[in-house]
Write a protein that holds these residues in place. Sequence first.
Motif, PDB file in Angstrom:
ATOM      1  N   VAL A 214       0.878  -1.169   0.000  1.00  0.00           N
ATOM      2  CA  VAL A 214       0.000   0.000   0.000  1.00  0.00           C
ATOM      3  C   VAL A 214       0.915   1.218   0.000  1.00  0.00           C
ATOM      4  CG1 VAL A 214      -1.864   1.228   1.158  1.00  0.00           C
ATOM      5  CG2 VAL A 214      -1.735  -1.273   1.321  1.00  0.00           C
ATOM      6  N   ARG A 215       1.043   1.820  -1.202  1.00  0.00           N
ATOM      7  CA  ARG A 215       1.905   2.985  -1.372  1.00  0.00           C
ATOM      8  C   ARG A 215       1.235   3.929  -2.350  1.00  0.00           C
ATOM      9  NH1 ARG A 215       7.020  -0.908  -2.032  1.00  0.00           N
ATOM     10  NH2 ARG A 215       6.227  -1.038  -4.167  1.00  0.00           N
ATOM     11  N   ASN A 222      -6.212   1.558  -7.686  1.00  0.00           N
ATOM     12  CA  ASN A 222      -7.012   1.395  -6.476  1.00  0.00           C
ATOM     13  C   ASN A 222      -6.832   2.662  -5.650  1.00  0.00           C
ATOM     14  OD1 ASN A 222      -7.779   0.653  -3.710  1.00  0.00           O
ATOM     15  ND2 ASN A 222      -7.818  -1.451  -4.446  1.00  0.00           N
ATOM     16  N   ILE A 223      -7.919   3.170  -5.080  1.00  0.00           N
ATOM     17  CA  ILE A 223      -7.859   4.399  -4.297  1.00  0.00           C
ATOM     18  C   ILE A 223      -6.913   4.269  -3.106  1.00  0.00           C
ATOM     19  CG2 ILE A 223      -9.845   3.772  -2.888  1.00  0.00           C
ATOM     20  CD1 ILE A 223     -10.621   6.711  -2.796  1.00  0.00           C
ATOM     21  N   ALA A 224      -6.694   3.043  -2.633  1.00  0.00           N
ATOM     22  CA  ALA A 224      -5.777   2.829  -1.505  1.00  0.00           C
ATOM     23  C   ALA A 224      -4.350   3.202  -1.875  1.00  0.00           C
ATOM     24  CB  ALA A 224      -5.828   1.379  -1.050  1.00  0.00           C
ATOM     25  N   TYR A 225      -4.038   3.192  -3.167  1.00  0.00           N
ATOM     26  CA  TYR A 225      -2.671   3.474  -3.616  1.00  0.00           C
ATOM     27  C   TYR A 225      -2.500   4.935  -4.005  1.00  0.00           C
ATOM     28  CZ  TYR A 225      -2.790  -1.629  -3.941  1.00  0.00           C
ATOM     29  OH  TYR A 225      -2.938  -2.960  -3.664  1.00  0.00           O
ATOM     30  N   THR A 226      -3.254   5.793  -3.344  1.00  0.00           N
ATOM     31  CA  THR A 226      -3.142   7.240  -3.519  1.00  0.00           C
ATOM     32  C   THR A 226      -2.907   7.856  -2.139  1.00  0.00           C
ATOM     33  OG1 THR A 226      -5.500   7.726  -3.187  1.00  0.00           O
ATOM     34  CG2 THR A 226      -4.813   7.071  -5.412  1.00  0.00           C
ATOM     35  N   SER A 227      -2.845   9.165  -2.090  1.00  0.00           N
ATOM     36  CA  SER A 227      -2.660   9.855  -0.812  1.00  0.00           C
ATOM     37  C   SER A 227      -3.927  10.564  -0.358  1.00  0.00           C
ATOM     38  CB  SER A 227      -1.516  10.869  -0.932  1.00  0.00           C
ATOM     39  OG  SER A 227      -1.822  11.847  -1.916  1.00  0.00           O
ATOM     40  N   VAL A 228      -5.021  10.424  -1.108  1.00  0.00           N
ATOM     41  CA  VAL A 228      -6.269  11.101  -0.755  1.00  0.00           C
ATOM     42  C   VAL A 228      -6.953  10.381   0.401  1.00  0.00           C
ATOM     43  CG1 VAL A 228      -6.557  11.882  -3.123  1.00  0.00           C
ATOM     44  CG2 VAL A 228      -7.693   9.781  -2.369  1.00  0.00           C
ATOM     45  N   ASN A 229      -7.928  11.046   0.995  1.00  0.00           N
ATOM     46  CA  ASN A 229      -8.680  10.432   2.084  1.00  0.00           C
ATOM     47  C   ASN A 229      -9.373   9.157   1.594  1.00  0.00           C
ATOM     48  OD1 ASN A 229     -10.027  10.637   4.848  1.00  0.00           O
ATOM     49  ND2 ASN A 229     -11.804  10.523   3.496  1.00  0.00           N
ATOM     50  N   LEU A 230      -9.177   8.085   2.310  1.00  0.00           N
ATOM     51  CA  LEU A 230      -9.807   6.800   1.978  1.00  0.00           C
ATOM     52  C   LEU A 230     -10.917   6.564   2.991  1.00  0.00           C
ATOM     53  CD1 LEU A 230      -9.793   4.136   0.361  1.00  0.00           C
ATOM     54  CD2 LEU A 230      -8.079   3.259   1.971  1.00  0.00           C
ATOM     55  N   PRO A 231     -12.185   6.603   2.595  1.00  0.00           N
ATOM     56  CA  PRO A 231     -13.285   6.496   3.560  1.00  0.00           C
ATOM     57  C   PRO A 231     -13.392   5.105   4.166  1.00  0.00           C
ATOM     58  CG  PRO A 231     -14.143   6.452   1.323  1.00  0.00           C
ATOM     59  CD  PRO A 231     -12.675   6.753   1.211  1.00  0.00           C
ATOM     60  N   TRP A 416       4.558   3.417   3.595  1.00  0.00           N
ATOM     61  CA  TRP A 416       4.574   2.098   2.958  1.00  0.00           C
ATOM     62  C   TRP A 416       4.020   1.076   3.947  1.00  0.00           C
ATOM     63  CZ3 TRP A 416       9.742  -0.845   1.492  1.00  0.00           C
ATOM     64  CH2 TRP A 416       9.412  -2.092   0.927  1.00  0.00           C
ATOM     65  N   LEU A 417       2.900   0.482   3.573  1.00  0.00           N
ATOM     66  CA  LEU A 417       2.312  -0.620   4.336  1.00  0.00           C
ATOM     67  C   LEU A 417       2.371  -1.884   3.495  1.00  0.00           C
ATOM     68  CD1 LEU A 417      -0.957   1.058   5.729  1.00  0.00           C
ATOM     69  CD2 LEU A 417       1.353   1.128   6.690  1.00  0.00           C
ATOM     70  N   LYS A 418       2.520  -3.004   4.152  1.00  0.00           N
ATOM     71  CA  LYS A 418       2.490  -4.311   3.485  1.00  0.00           C
ATOM     72  C   LYS A 418       1.299  -5.072   4.063  1.00  0.00           C
ATOM     73  CE  LYS A 418       4.825  -7.327   0.782  1.00  0.00           C
ATOM     74  NZ  LYS A 418       5.364  -7.050  -0.560  1.00  0.00           N
ATOM     75  N   GLY A 419       0.447  -5.627   3.199  1.00  0.00           N
ATOM     76  CA  GLY A 419      -0.761  -6.278   3.683  1.00  0.00           C
ATOM     77  C   GLY A 419      -0.906  -7.703   3.202  1.00  0.00           C
ATOM     78  N   THR A 420      -1.732  -8.449   3.909  1.00  0.00           N
ATOM     79  CA  THR A 420      -2.096  -9.802   3.502  1.00  0.00           C
ATOM     80  C   THR A 420      -3.456 -10.139   4.103  1.00  0.00           C
ATOM     81  OG1 THR A 420      -1.271 -12.069   3.267  1.00  0.00           O
ATOM     82  CG2 THR A 420      -1.044 -11.088   5.429  1.00  0.00           C
ATOM     83  N   TYR A 421      -4.028 -11.275   3.679  1.00  0.00           N
ATOM     84  CA  TYR A 421      -5.357 -11.686   4.129  1.00  0.00           C
ATOM     85  C   TYR A 421      -5.340 -13.121   4.647  1.00  0.00           C
ATOM     86  CZ  TYR A 421      -7.122  -7.843   1.132  1.00  0.00           C
ATOM     87  OH  TYR A 421      -7.369  -6.638   0.535  1.00  0.00           O
ATOM     88  N   LEU A 422      -6.312 -13.414   5.503  1.00  0.00           N
ATOM     89  CA  LEU A 422      -6.612 -14.777   5.937  1.00  0.00           C
ATOM     90  C   LEU A 422      -8.079 -15.057   5.655  1.00  0.00           C
ATOM     91  CD1 LEU A 422      -4.992 -14.804   9.503  1.00  0.00           C
ATOM     92  CD2 LEU A 422      -4.080 -15.942   7.481  1.00  0.00           C
ATOM     93  N   ASP A 423      -8.406 -16.298   5.326  1.00  0.00           N
ATOM     94  CA  ASP A 423      -9.805 -16.706   5.267  1.00  0.00           C
ATOM     95  C   ASP A 423     -10.375 -16.764   6.677  1.00  0.00           C
ATOM     96  OD1 ASP A 423     -10.934 -17.038   2.721  1.00  0.00           O
ATOM     97  OD2 ASP A 423      -9.746 -18.848   2.374  1.00  0.00           O
ATOM     98  N   ILE A 424     -11.648 -16.448   6.816  1.00  0.00           N
ATOM     99  CA  ILE A 424     -12.271 -16.477   8.141  1.00  0.00           C
ATOM    100  C   ILE A 424     -12.313 -17.892   8.697  1.00  0.00           C
ATOM    101  CG2 ILE A 424     -14.671 -16.791   7.388  1.00  0.00           C
ATOM    102  CD1 ILE A 424     -13.359 -14.434  10.173  1.00  0.00           C
ATOM    103  N   ASP A 425     -12.364 -18.900   7.826  1.00  0.00           N
ATOM    104  CA  ASP A 425     -12.441 -20.281   8.299  1.00  0.00           C
ATOM    105  C   ASP A 425     -11.172 -20.685   9.038  1.00  0.00           C
ATOM    106  OD1 ASP A 425     -15.034 -21.100   6.976  1.00  0.00           O
ATOM    107  OD2 ASP A 425     -13.884 -20.440   5.252  1.00  0.00           O
ATOM    108  N   SER A 426     -10.007 -20.284   8.533  1.00  0.00           N
ATOM    109  CA  SER A 426      -8.765 -20.642   9.208  1.00  0.00           C
ATOM    110  C   SER A 426      -8.657 -19.913  10.544  1.00  0.00           C
ATOM    111  CB  SER A 426      -7.554 -20.329   8.331  1.00  0.00           C
ATOM    112  OG  SER A 426      -7.444 -18.945   8.074  1.00  0.00           O
ATOM    113  N   PHE A 427      -9.163 -18.677  10.593  1.00  0.00           N
ATOM    114  CA  PHE A 427      -9.158 -17.946  11.866  1.00  0.00           C
ATOM    115  C   PHE A 427     -10.047 -18.629  12.892  1.00  0.00           C
ATOM    116  CE2 PHE A 427     -11.403 -14.852  14.575  1.00  0.00           C
ATOM    117  CZ  PHE A 427     -10.330 -14.443  15.353  1.00  0.00           C
TER     118      PHE A 427
END
Length: 437
Positions: A214-215, A222-231, A416-427
Amino acid sequence: MLRRHIAKHLRTTAPRHLLSSSSLRQISTAPSNPPDEELVPDETVFDNIFLRDACTCPSCVDPSSKQKSFSTAQLPTDTYIKSRRAVADPEHCVEITWGASTQPDHVSRYPVSQLKTFGSPVLRFSKHWDFARPEIFWHQKTLKENLVVREYKDYLENEEALDDVVLGLYSSGLAFVKGAPAAEKDADGEIVVEKVARKIGYIKETFYGTSWNVRSIANAKNIAYTSVNLPLHMDLLYYESPPGIQLLHCIENSAQGGESVYADSFRAAYLILERDPAAFFALATFPITFHYDNDGYHYMHTRPLIELDPYYKEGHPSLPRARIKCVNYSPPFQGPFEHMISRSSLEKHTDLTQQGEFRQFLRAYRMFEDIINDRREQYEEKFAPGDIALFMNRRVLHSRREFKVPTDSEQQFGRWLKGTYLDIDSFYSKLRGTSGL
């Protein structure tokens, strides 16, 4: 039918975490234990096929694989109780001999505790959701008092710290791990955010990959890859099965602004249920289309803002009136509405502006946004390098304030953020193990 009277000496306790809607404004605590007879009816009636199907003897459930060895449809419809007796074993079982016209007799044993669970909505609910820590439907103050924050080293090496994060993540939908390396990879060459995620479960790969950056970049897709307000929003609601857990690891942050904001959508939804059930119903039924059509990818899915457990039954005053499975809110990725927005010439009696489902939905939608956009309902914190946020993507809304990177910043990206996801089932698999279920 089998009619069973529950012995008075067999005691039960109320689930620790169940709340009535009237307690939503407070820190969640368990309700007072109701009398036993309120939890389990004195007399319960079961269908013969149901009980026969529930047999767990070695010929019905393989002891090694724990898998069922027959289909429910294979049981004869004329299955009947040939005999029954109480068995004086440690589990206080009821033994039933089943007869049928086309199959040999079969003997099943049912612990009384199991029959009590079968007969009680409260105990059936607890079997699936009685985790070791209660849910907290929070606003800013209550989250600050209950937020779980653990150190990276402890999280990786200490099972108690890992369990605390998992339980805290379920309880409030948000937890933090701090003190991680302020780098994409650790000394062993592993991607830090993926390493943290795998302590809980397997990573959910999406079209962004197993992890993603996320930079702020030019010509962002993707709006996340900008510097504007992300709602406030949730991720990937255009997927049929969106990620259940999201992790964000801060690697750099010299930006001015860019604070992260979180809000509890479950609290907002339950408050609407308490204040205006008709509005809650509109949010639970009106379909919203989410889409992503960019950069060679085209995803689309339609779902209501509030998704309810369709098989949930209240059954007791200690239970909530409805059980929310998840919330779906993501204005940046919302497409045009496709349902209940027009009428044919044959429906002239329908007044779309006054009585239509769309206008009812809009009224409820504004109520939801009024709650989540109230600063008192939000938790705000600016990422520091080495911080990792973990949150339930289908419950906790997240956003980012607008930011600017100083021109004299020595950092490569500024933020600079680095992201990842998990499925809810594994959680939930990890959560059940942590809770001893």
